[in-house]
Design an enzyme around this catalytic site. Sequence first.
Site, PDB file in Angstrom:
ATOM      1  N   SER A 174       0.824  -1.213   0.000  1.00  0.00           N
ATOM      2  CA  SER A 174       0.000   0.000   0.000  1.00  0.00           C
ATOM      3  C   SER A 174       0.853   1.255   0.000  1.00  0.00           C
ATOM      4  O   SER A 174       0.330   2.364  -0.018  1.00  0.00           O
ATOM      5  CB  SER A 174      -0.921   0.001   1.224  1.00  0.00           C
TER       6      SER A 174
ATOM      7  N   ASN B  89      -2.315  -1.797  13.508  1.00  0.00           N
ATOM      8  CA  ASN B  89      -3.769  -1.600  13.497  1.00  0.00           C
ATOM      9  C   ASN B  89      -4.198  -0.326  14.230  1.00  0.00           C
ATOM     10  O   ASN B  89      -5.025   0.443  13.728  1.00  0.00           O
ATOM     11  CB  ASN B  89      -4.476  -2.829  14.088  1.00  0.00           C
TER      12      ASN B  89
ATOM     13  N   HIS C  60     -40.130  24.304 -10.594  1.00  0.00           N
ATOM     14  CA  HIS C  60     -40.242  23.463 -11.794  1.00  0.00           C
ATOM     15  C   HIS C  60     -39.478  24.058 -12.982  1.00  0.00           C
ATOM     16  O   HIS C  60     -39.818  23.789 -14.131  1.00  0.00           O
ATOM     17  CB  HIS C  60     -41.717  23.242 -12.197  1.00  0.00           C
TER      18      HIS C  60
ATOM     19  N   SER D 100     -13.691  26.146 -27.752  1.00  0.00           N
ATOM     20  CA  SER D 100     -13.889  24.923 -28.518  1.00  0.00           C
ATOM     21  C   SER D 100     -12.805  24.815 -29.568  1.00  0.00           C
ATOM     22  O   SER D 100     -12.355  25.826 -30.110  1.00  0.00           O
ATOM     23  CB  SER D 100     -15.269  24.957 -29.174  1.00  0.00           C
TER      24      SER D 100
ATOM     25  N   LYS E 299     -17.216  29.844 -29.263  1.00  0.00           N
ATOM     26  CA  LYS E 299     -17.636  29.244 -27.993  1.00  0.00           C
ATOM     27  C   LYS E 299     -16.847  29.723 -26.779  1.00  0.00           C
ATOM     28  O   LYS E 299     -15.650  29.954 -26.844  1.00  0.00           O
ATOM     29  CB  LYS E 299     -17.488  27.720 -28.092  1.00  0.00           C
TER      30      LYS E 299
ATOM     31  N   GLU F 100     -18.943  22.679 -15.036  1.00  0.00           N
ATOM     32  CA  GLU F 100     -19.312  21.321 -15.462  1.00  0.00           C
ATOM     33  C   GLU F 100     -18.448  20.273 -14.773  1.00  0.00           C
ATOM     34  O   GLU F 100     -18.936  19.204 -14.392  1.00  0.00           O
ATOM     35  CB  GLU F 100     -19.170  21.195 -16.986  1.00  0.00           C
TER      36      GLU F 100
ATOM     37  N   TYR G 112      -9.898  -5.707  13.428  1.00  0.00           N
ATOM     38  CA  TYR G 112      -9.276  -5.209  12.195  1.00  0.00           C
ATOM     39  C   TYR G 112      -9.285  -6.275  11.107  1.00  0.00           C
ATOM     40  O   TYR G 112      -9.050  -7.454  11.363  1.00  0.00           O
ATOM     41  CB  TYR G 112      -7.820  -4.786  12.461  1.00  0.00           C
TER      42      TYR G 112
ATOM     43  N   GLN H 248      -7.478  -1.523   4.301  1.00  0.00           N
ATOM     44  CA  GLN H 248      -6.457  -0.846   3.501  1.00  0.00           C
ATOM     45  C   GLN H 248      -7.086  -0.164   2.286  1.00  0.00           C
ATOM     46  O   GLN H 248      -6.544   0.798   1.754  1.00  0.00           O
ATOM     47  CB  GLN H 248      -5.415  -1.868   3.071  1.00  0.00           C
TER      48      GLN H 248
HETATM   49  N1  ARG Z   1      -1.849  -1.012   5.450  1.00  0.00           N
HETATM   50  C1  ARG Z   1      -2.747  -1.385   6.496  1.00  0.00           C
HETATM   51  C2  ARG Z   1      -4.053  -0.594   6.372  1.00  0.00           C
HETATM   52  O1  ARG Z   1      -4.097   0.276   5.568  1.00  0.00           O
HETATM   53  C3  ARG Z   1      -2.096  -1.085   7.796  1.00  0.00           C
HETATM   54  C4  ARG Z   1      -2.446  -2.062   8.876  1.00  0.00           C
HETATM   55  C5  ARG Z   1      -1.933  -3.403   8.555  1.00  0.00           C
HETATM   56  N2  ARG Z   1      -2.227  -4.321   9.602  1.00  0.00           N
HETATM   57  C6  ARG Z   1      -2.132  -5.615   9.422  1.00  0.00           C
HETATM   58  N3  ARG Z   1      -2.439  -6.356  10.425  1.00  0.00           N
HETATM   59  N4  ARG Z   1      -1.776  -6.158   8.287  1.00  0.00           N
HETATM   60  O2  ARG Z   1      -5.024  -0.863   7.028  1.00  0.00           O
END
Ligand code: ARG
Length: 468
Positions: free
Chosen positions: A31, A118, A164, A285, A291, A298, A325, A330
């Site tokens: 991540s 966590n 309306h 445009s 234009k 938008e 958790y 993630q």
């Molecule tokens: N990258 C994890 C998240 O975004 C961090 C926690 C990871 N914890 C674990 N037990 N693998 O939640």
Amino acid sequence: MSQSATPKGQQLWTGRFSEPTDAFVERFSASVDFDARLALYDIEGSLAHARMLAECGVLSAHERDAIVTGLAEIREEVVNGTFPWSPQLEDVHMNIEQRLTERIGEAGKKLHTARSRNDQIATDIRLFLRAAIDDITAELRRFQRGLLDLAEREAETIMPGFTHLQVAQPVTMGHHLLAWYEMLERDAGRLSDCRTRLNFCPLGAAALAGTSFPIDREATAQALGFTAPTRNSLDSVSDRDFAIELAAAASTLMMHLSRMAEELILWASQQFDFIDLPDRFCTGSSIMPQKKNPDVAELVRGKAARVQGSLVQLITLMKGQPLAYNRDNQEDKEPLFDLVDTTRDALTAFADMVPAMAVKRERCREAARAGFATATDLADYLVRQGVAFRDAHAIVGQAVRHAAASERDLADLELEELQRFSTAIGDDVYAVLTLEGSVAARDHIGGTAPAQVRHQVAQARARLELPT
Ligand code: ARG
């Protein structure tokens, strides 16, 4: 299964494993590409944690000092863009921890005492979102101030009010803009409520059950500016309500901006022709030389869809998760980052663009004249002459039909013509048939009269000055 890209022992949790992580799994689970964005909050949390551990005698003062110095250096690297991010180390937490150990040795390995990723990630996102709410709110307030200035400037400007999307009654443009202000005011309230509810510190929940070390959760909560520690460790590591709540508040805000965008687009069209948007916020445009397109408006309308998508993503992410958790969480980062950026940028665009628009006052007035917008005023006039409202409604309906047949407005009818529909009509009727008379008459709290608009602007300005 493909071969691992990780030399054995590089990850921080490989002790119980008999083979290295599959290379695909490594990529699939990493991540750091996106959560590196949390680095400064992660460091802030680690600093508070290390200081607390030293206060509680879990780390020595020497170890704490080494950690604090090492983290300060790492912060520099992050800020300067020289931090050596490694996808093999999975996420922001392990990248920073590993780097700390590289720099300071043994003490670095002790930082994770009494902590888990966590509670660490739960803390990081709260810190990130708290700052994001403050940023978004600042831009929202800037847009509100701009709207108040514009509302004051256009307090007398008469335009059609619609229901309306049909011309209904004349209103002042200042009044219309104050309606936008009110929408934003509720959005500010939702953001602030969300901030209050998320501002509790999960640190110390560790993996899920708390820790056997003698920690001081009050101390870390206070050091990080939280109201208090969270009260249940299982909930602390699994709760993402605050993310959903922010996504809902941001979606509502974006829905409001999208509605404003829709009106700006209509108003800037040749058919309405009420406003001129500044050239610097429009695009041309590639084929049609004449234009000038309201692309920024938008795009704001289009980007509302992204934020709403993020809300659906986040709430769906949570619905099947057992305590505590789960790695599913993630997946909350990318929609959260995206919705925060998108919402802030949309506010920036409008805060810059909307107060700079030019209002075509004559055109607005013409449009209000065109749609029998003062028909209700004529009915109210008849009521004041003793006619029951339902009868007055019918009388005015007939007069409107008569005027429409000859393509005239009610104010263009001769007195003798008007009197054909009711003998209660006298020559004082023309005063109420004027647009100015119509708006000025609605002079009560929340009404469209210029005097009310100015009053509401003053009150709103005073409220904005109050400390929050
Ligand atoms: N990258 C994890 C998240 O975004 C961090 C926690 C990871 N914890 C674990 N037990 N693998 O939640």
